[in-house]
Write a protein that holds these residues in place. Structure first.
Motif, PDB file in Angstrom:
ATOM      1  N   ALA A 130       0.866  -1.173   0.000  1.00  0.00           N
ATOM      2  CA  ALA A 130       0.000   0.000   0.000  1.00  0.00           C
ATOM      3  C   ALA A 130       0.905   1.226   0.000  1.00  0.00           C
ATOM      4  CB  ALA A 130      -0.896   0.000   1.224  1.00  0.00           C
ATOM      5  N   SER A 185      -5.648  -4.773  22.119  1.00  0.00           N
ATOM      6  CA  SER A 185      -4.599  -5.800  22.004  1.00  0.00           C
ATOM      7  C   SER A 185      -3.366  -5.239  21.307  1.00  0.00           C
ATOM      8  CB  SER A 185      -5.098  -6.993  21.197  1.00  0.00           C
ATOM      9  OG  SER A 185      -6.343  -7.412  21.663  1.00  0.00           O
ATOM     10  N   MET A 214     -11.255 -23.996 -10.453  1.00  0.00           N
ATOM     11  CA  MET A 214     -10.181 -23.053 -10.190  1.00  0.00           C
ATOM     12  C   MET A 214     -10.279 -21.836 -11.099  1.00  0.00           C
ATOM     13  SD  MET A 214      -6.230 -23.689 -11.102  1.00  0.00           S
ATOM     14  CE  MET A 214      -6.227 -22.797 -12.619  1.00  0.00           C
ATOM     15  N   VAL A 237     -10.392 -18.520 -12.738  1.00  0.00           N
ATOM     16  CA  VAL A 237      -9.881 -17.378 -12.018  1.00  0.00           C
ATOM     17  C   VAL A 237     -10.278 -16.083 -12.702  1.00  0.00           C
ATOM     18  CG1 VAL A 237      -7.789 -16.276 -11.251  1.00  0.00           C
ATOM     19  CG2 VAL A 237      -7.945 -18.743 -11.286  1.00  0.00           C
ATOM     20  N   LYS A 279      -9.633 -12.794 -14.069  1.00  0.00           N
ATOM     21  CA  LYS A 279      -8.373 -12.201 -14.464  1.00  0.00           C
ATOM     22  C   LYS A 279      -8.412 -10.685 -14.430  1.00  0.00           C
ATOM     23  CE  LYS A 279      -6.102 -15.926 -16.661  1.00  0.00           C
ATOM     24  NZ  LYS A 279      -5.180 -16.393 -17.655  1.00  0.00           N
ATOM     25  N   GLU A 305     -10.733  -6.380  -4.250  1.00  0.00           N
ATOM     26  CA  GLU A 305      -9.574  -6.171  -5.093  1.00  0.00           C
ATOM     27  C   GLU A 305      -9.638  -4.848  -5.832  1.00  0.00           C
ATOM     28  OE1 GLU A 305     -11.110  -9.033  -4.733  1.00  0.00           O
ATOM     29  OE2 GLU A 305      -9.740 -10.716  -4.888  1.00  0.00           O
ATOM     30  N   ASP A 316      -7.211   6.666  -1.048  1.00  0.00           N
ATOM     31  CA  ASP A 316      -6.725   5.326  -0.761  1.00  0.00           C
ATOM     32  C   ASP A 316      -5.844   5.407   0.486  1.00  0.00           C
ATOM     33  OD1 ASP A 316      -6.319   2.668  -1.245  1.00  0.00           O
ATOM     34  OD2 ASP A 316      -4.755   2.956  -2.736  1.00  0.00           O
ATOM     35  N   PRO A 353      -3.436   2.859   3.427  1.00  0.00           N
ATOM     36  CA  PRO A 353      -2.831   1.525   3.462  1.00  0.00           C
ATOM     37  C   PRO A 353      -3.734   0.411   4.009  1.00  0.00           C
ATOM     38  CG  PRO A 353      -1.205   3.140   4.105  1.00  0.00           C
ATOM     39  CD  PRO A 353      -2.498   3.885   3.933  1.00  0.00           C
ATOM     40  N   GLU A 354      -4.492   0.651   5.052  1.00  0.00           N
ATOM     41  CA  GLU A 354      -5.281  -0.441   5.623  1.00  0.00           C
ATOM     42  C   GLU A 354      -6.726  -0.435   5.113  1.00  0.00           C
ATOM     43  OE1 GLU A 354      -3.870  -2.789   6.953  1.00  0.00           O
ATOM     44  OE2 GLU A 354      -2.109  -2.097   8.052  1.00  0.00           O
ATOM     45  N   ARG A 389      -8.311  -2.254   3.145  1.00  0.00           N
ATOM     46  CA  ARG A 389      -9.001  -3.545   3.063  1.00  0.00           C
ATOM     47  C   ARG A 389      -9.008  -4.292   4.385  1.00  0.00           C
ATOM     48  NH1 ARG A 389      -6.434  -2.136  -1.353  1.00  0.00           N
ATOM     49  NH2 ARG A 389      -7.349  -2.478  -3.410  1.00  0.00           N
ATOM     50  N   HIS A 390      -8.482  -3.691   5.410  1.00  0.00           N
ATOM     51  CA  HIS A 390      -8.434  -4.376   6.700  1.00  0.00           C
ATOM     52  C   HIS A 390      -9.834  -4.438   7.309  1.00  0.00           C
ATOM     53  CE1 HIS A 390      -5.916  -6.029   9.821  1.00  0.00           C
ATOM     54  NE2 HIS A 390      -6.691  -5.451  10.715  1.00  0.00           N
ATOM     55  N   TYR A 422      -9.222  -7.420  20.883  1.00  0.00           N
ATOM     56  CA  TYR A 422      -8.763  -7.767  19.543  1.00  0.00           C
ATOM     57  C   TYR A 422      -9.598  -7.009  18.508  1.00  0.00           C
ATOM     58  CZ  TYR A 422      -7.827 -10.849  15.592  1.00  0.00           C
ATOM     59  OH  TYR A 422      -7.490 -11.336  14.365  1.00  0.00           O
ATOM     60  N   ALA A 452      -8.571  -3.446  18.512  1.00  0.00           N
ATOM     61  CA  ALA A 452      -7.218  -3.283  17.958  1.00  0.00           C
ATOM     62  C   ALA A 452      -7.272  -3.208  16.433  1.00  0.00           C
ATOM     63  CB  ALA A 452      -6.324  -4.438  18.395  1.00  0.00           C
ATOM     64  N   TYR A 474      -8.521   0.155  15.517  1.00  0.00           N
ATOM     65  CA  TYR A 474      -7.433   1.093  15.804  1.00  0.00           C
ATOM     66  C   TYR A 474      -6.451   1.144  14.642  1.00  0.00           C
ATOM     67  CZ  TYR A 474      -3.694   3.352  18.441  1.00  0.00           C
ATOM     68  OH  TYR A 474      -2.725   4.221  18.859  1.00  0.00           O
ATOM     69  N   ARG A 475      -6.138  -0.051  14.141  1.00  0.00           N
ATOM     70  CA  ARG A 475      -5.207  -0.153  13.030  1.00  0.00           C
ATOM     71  C   ARG A 475      -5.713   0.626  11.814  1.00  0.00           C
ATOM     72  NH1 ARG A 475      -1.842  -5.213  11.941  1.00  0.00           N
ATOM     73  NH2 ARG A 475      -1.043  -4.876   9.866  1.00  0.00           N
TER      74      ARG A 475
END
Ligand code: FAD
Ligand code: SF4
Ligand code: SF4
Ligand code: SF4
Lengths: 345, 109, 350
Positions: free
Chosen positions: A239, B10, C1, C3, C5, C193, C211, C213-214, C216-217, C234, C237, C240-241
């Protein structure tokens, strides 16, 4: 041989290392090859690469060695001529180009090579979006052109090199190994240390597949003399941060801990992809790839569905330049033998 | 003033290269450069006298040390008996016994 | 499978009309104006036929993902939803919740690979309710529909996503629900994606999608993560991230397409603030978070309180000021608001 047959040339499709080696061999065997090349320039990938692994020999030099004798013998190379299809003809073979031109030849060596994996398909690496993400092919071209990359040494502290981009990855539909990218990554890691001596270089890999002569030694040299760090873990995502630096995530599988790191720029080791030509082979590849399938039977590995067309080089599957050249020679010889056997009949 | 709701946020256990202190690792690499050649094969841990009963994993310990996580292993380092078997089997000629020794000295210093 | 593309495979066809709406069980408590806003936009602005069925129930997704109810039970409840839809004469199923979206797709996918399971569930539904059903022809998440009609909404925009003080586009970070984007990525618009379902709305309505960095977290919801108190650290957290990652971009607001994500990104900001005295927005405040319906509602000029912005723990008023939306503070918590939404709408549309 009948007169009729001898008046036609032998066609070589593709002017990459495989095609050029085939043409040289045909010349040595007394044939008059003509080469068809779809691009403006000749040489295939050789015309784009900088210094070749494992010995850092200049690609331009190798290209010159391959083309020199052909020029001397006035071998005709038709550039910007894409061969579309081929079919049997009373003269041997009818070749049709994309512009509709038809040429009769005695036979042909097919050496259409590969295309690089389009790294944009691996969207989690942001190629095409993040300016500090390059591919291995970009690096070769930039180095070949200006001997440097567009990053100022003062800013570059960490460089990441990602193995297996577009290879060994079901997600993009390519399950096979592209074979040359590990060693190419080791080579480029050393080149990065030469360009940016104070930067740390990290190679992220799943397995290191360093099969060729001198490859393992180059790996040791990279570790010991160039302090390249090899981290076993496939990078899961990249990223961009606000400064345009790249945040990398992987697992360091040797410690069993997830790892993240900020990198100044990243090189994606793109794999190879093939293209099928139904007139050469209808068979599917066992690995599901689109390379041209050939009889995997040790002795007939250059054969195609057309008896007077032999196939060679990276269009059959990932290969090094030496592999491609040897295969080109082998295809030329196989074609020569076939033509002799036909003339004797 | 901060509040507690009966749980805390955490902590991440990931290796964050940007934030780790790499000085010990750099020193180790200077003093025993052969450790750069490690390929993570595991021969050293496989043969280690201390490993089977103590859970000591010399391969992992020196790899984490090199990643900049020196402090985390002080107790682990005590488990080594300095027998030197690890150095004898390493296919890359890494002098691991010395790596062991240096890690202890660096941490103690 | 096989995929996918490229992005094209992630771009499903959205039917233009005749939708059966499946409400979310939790959203009406968290952000009660969102679903109403969605229906109002579809029915009154776009003139679409969308049926809001009072007989519809929870899809059991929370219980299913928390391992509380078995797969068969969940499938039977879902089969009943299909049956309600068949009864009402609709074929295009539009869940409001991303977990329902994931669940419906999971059930259909299971039946495709194991037709015997479908037979069994049909029997179970028949035994328990004497109901039969046809499978939906299309399942799309409600955000897919707003994305589909984003340009029409843009034509009616009263308050584009522009900071009226500076004239600059508002900076918007998005969070796309995992159950929308990561279970069946190719069934949504862009999946995880090629995340475009929300950023496509943002850019169509004048904002700037950022955009981070996180992106998609996980938002930290994750059902099991927060349901059990021992795991709650958890859960928070993970939120938080995300906040840590988006804060440097100084976003004007966050937009989400999942009931739980919007809720957690809203409430956990407050909780983290209280726990660590750490605030991610400007001036010691949080980053406002909107559902995509609320975002559309504001763009269309709906009354902020009618669409439910007073239910947000992280204050949205700074955002309203930036957008130049006038609002009556005294009316923020008034209970007599039933008619406002409709009145405002009638005015706007006529
Ligand atoms: C980044 C990178 C670095 C590499 N570095 C090295 C290295 O250092 N050393 C090494 O040994 N190998 C290296 N390789 C591998 C090397 O590129 C290949 O082994 C080699 O190019 C294969 O040669 P080829 O002739 O089979 O194919 P190509 O080089 O691909 O040549 C094929 C030619 O055929 C032409 N063609 C295709 N279709 C048609 C058609 N229908 N009609 C007419 N012409 C057509 C193409 O335009 C092209 O010119 C590297 C690969 C990559 C990706
Ligand atoms: S050669 Fe190495 S980098 Fe390339 S596909 Fe194989 S394992 Fe991956
Ligand atoms: S020297 Fe230490 S690490 Fe090496 S084998 Fe002996 S006990 Fe194990
Ligand atoms: S034996 Fe040598 S190469 Fe193998 S893990 Fe141990 S130190 Fe590394």
């Amino acid at each position: 041989m009948t007169n009729k047959q001898t008046q036609f040339p032998i066609a070589v499709i593709g002017s990459g290392p495989a095609g050029l080696a085939a043409a040289n061999t045909l010349l040595a065997l007394g044939h008059q090859p003509v080469i068809f090349e779809k691009e403006k320039i000749t040489g295939g990938k050789l015309s784009r690469w900088h210094q070749l692994f494992p010995g850092f020999i200049s690609a331009a030099e190798i290209q010159e060695q391959l083309i020199g004798p052909l020029k001397k013998a006035s071998v005709k190379i038709s550039t910007e001529t894409e061969v579309k299809t081929m079919k049997p003809d009373s003269g041997g073979l009818e070749i049709e180009t994309a512009s509709g031109e038809k040429i009769i030849a005695k036979g042909a060596v097919w050496a259409s090579g590969y295309t690089e994996f389009d790294a944009r398909r691996k969207e989690e690496y942001g190629y095409g979006l993040y300016k500090n993400v390059l591919t291995s092919a970009d690096v070769e071209e930039m180095l070949a052109k200006d001997g440097k990359l567009p990053f100022d040494s003062a800013d570059v502290k960490r460089i990441g090199i990602l193995h297996c981009v577009g290879s060994r990855d079901e997600k993009v539909g390519n399950t096979y190994c592209s074979k040359v990218c590990c060693i190419c990554a080791v080579k480029q890691a050393i080149e990065m240390k030469k360009l940016y001596p104070s930067a740390e270089v990290f190679n992220f890999y799943m397995d290191l597949r360093l099969f060729g002569k001198g490859y393992e030694e180059l790996y040791r040299e990279a570790q010991m003399d160039w302090q390249v760090n090899f981290i076993r873990g496939r990078v899961s995502e990249l990223a961009e941060d606000q400064q345009g630096k790249i945040r990398m995530k992987t697992e360091d599988t040797l410690t069993g801990v997830p790892m993240k790191m900020t990198l100044d720029f990243v090189i994606l080791m793109v794999g190879m992809e093939g293209k099928r030509f139904s007139f050469l082979s209808e068979n599917k590849n066992t690995d599901g790839s689109d390379f041209i399938s050939y009889p995997e039977n040790f002795t007939g590995e250059n054969q195609t569905a057309l008896p007077n067309v032999m196939v060679a080089g990276a269009c059959k599957g990932p290969s090094t330049i030496v592999d491609a050249m040897n295969d080109g020679k082998s295809a030329a010889l196989a074609l020569h033998q076939y033509l002799i056997s036909q003339a004797e009949k | 003033m901060t509040h507690s709701f009966g749980y805390s946020i955490s902590q991440s256990r990931e290796t964050n290269w940007d934030k780790l202190d790499h000085r010990f690792a750099d020193k180790l690499l200077d003093l025993e450069p052969s450790v750069r050649l490690c390929v993570g094969c595991g021969s050293c841990t496989g043969t280690c006298t201390a490993a089977p009963r103590s859970g000591f994993d010399i391969r992992k310990v020196h790899t984490r040390f090199r990643r900049g996580e020196a402090g985390a292993f002080v107790a682990e380092l005590e488990k080594c008996m300095f027998c030197g078997k690890c150095s004898m089997v390493c296919p890359r000629g890494v002098n691991i016994r010395n790596v062991m020794d240096l890690m202890k000295k660096l941490i103690e210093a | 499978m096989s995929v996918s593309k490229n992005w094209k495979n992630y771009n499903q066809q959205i039917p233009d009309d005749r939708y059966y709406y499946a409400r979310s069980c939790i959203r009406q408590n968290f952000f009660p104006g969102s679903e109403k806003t969605f229906l109002t936009i579809l029915q009154d602005l776009l003139g679409k036929d969308i049926y809001d069925d009072p007989k519809h129930t929870s899809c059991t997704g929370i219980a299913y993902h928390s391992d509380i109810i078995p797969f068969e039970t969940m499938m039977t409840v879902v089969a009943r939803h299909f049956s309600l839809m068949t009864e009402a004469g609709y074929k295009n199923l539009v869940p409001s919740c991303v977990t329902s979206f994931g669940l419906y797709n999971e059930v259909l996918e299971t039946w495709e690979h194991h037709p015997e399971v479908e037979t069994k569930i049909r029997e179970m539904l028949w035994k328990s309710t004497r109901r039969e059903f046809e499978k939906p022809e299309a399942i799309m998440h409600a955000s897919d529909i707003i994305y589909h009609f984003r340009d029409i909404i843009s034509d009616h925009a009263q308050n584009p996503l522009i900071n009226v003080q500076t004239g600059e586009p508002l900076k918007v970070v998005d969070h796309i629900g995992c159950h929308y984007a990561k279970i069946f990525p190719s069934k949504g618009i862009g999946g995880a994606e090629f995340p475009i379902v929300l950023s496509g709305m943002v850019s169509s309505w004048g904002g700037q999608s950022v955009d981070y960095p996180e992106r998609r977290h996980c938002c930290g919801f994750g059902f099991r993560q927060y349901l059990v108190k021992a795991n709650r650290g958890y859960s928070i957290a993970n939120s938080y991230r995300k906040f840590e990652s988006m804060a440097p971009y100084k976003p004007d607001f966050i937009v989400a397409n999942c009931p739980g994500c919007a809720m957690f990104l809203d409430r956990w900001q407050y909780t983290i603030g209280e726990m660590k005295n750490e605030w991610f927005g400007a001036n010691g405040q949080g980053i406002p978070i909107l559902t995509y319906e609320e975002m559309a509602g504001l763009v269309l000029g709906f009354d902020p309180w009618a669409i439910g912005l007073q239910m947000h723990q992280t204050d949205c008023e700074p955002l309203l000021k930036k957008m130049g939306i006038s609002y009556d503070r005294d009316k923020k918590f008034s209970l007599k608001r039933k008619t406002i939404l409709l009145n405002v709408l009638e005015e706007e549309i006529q």
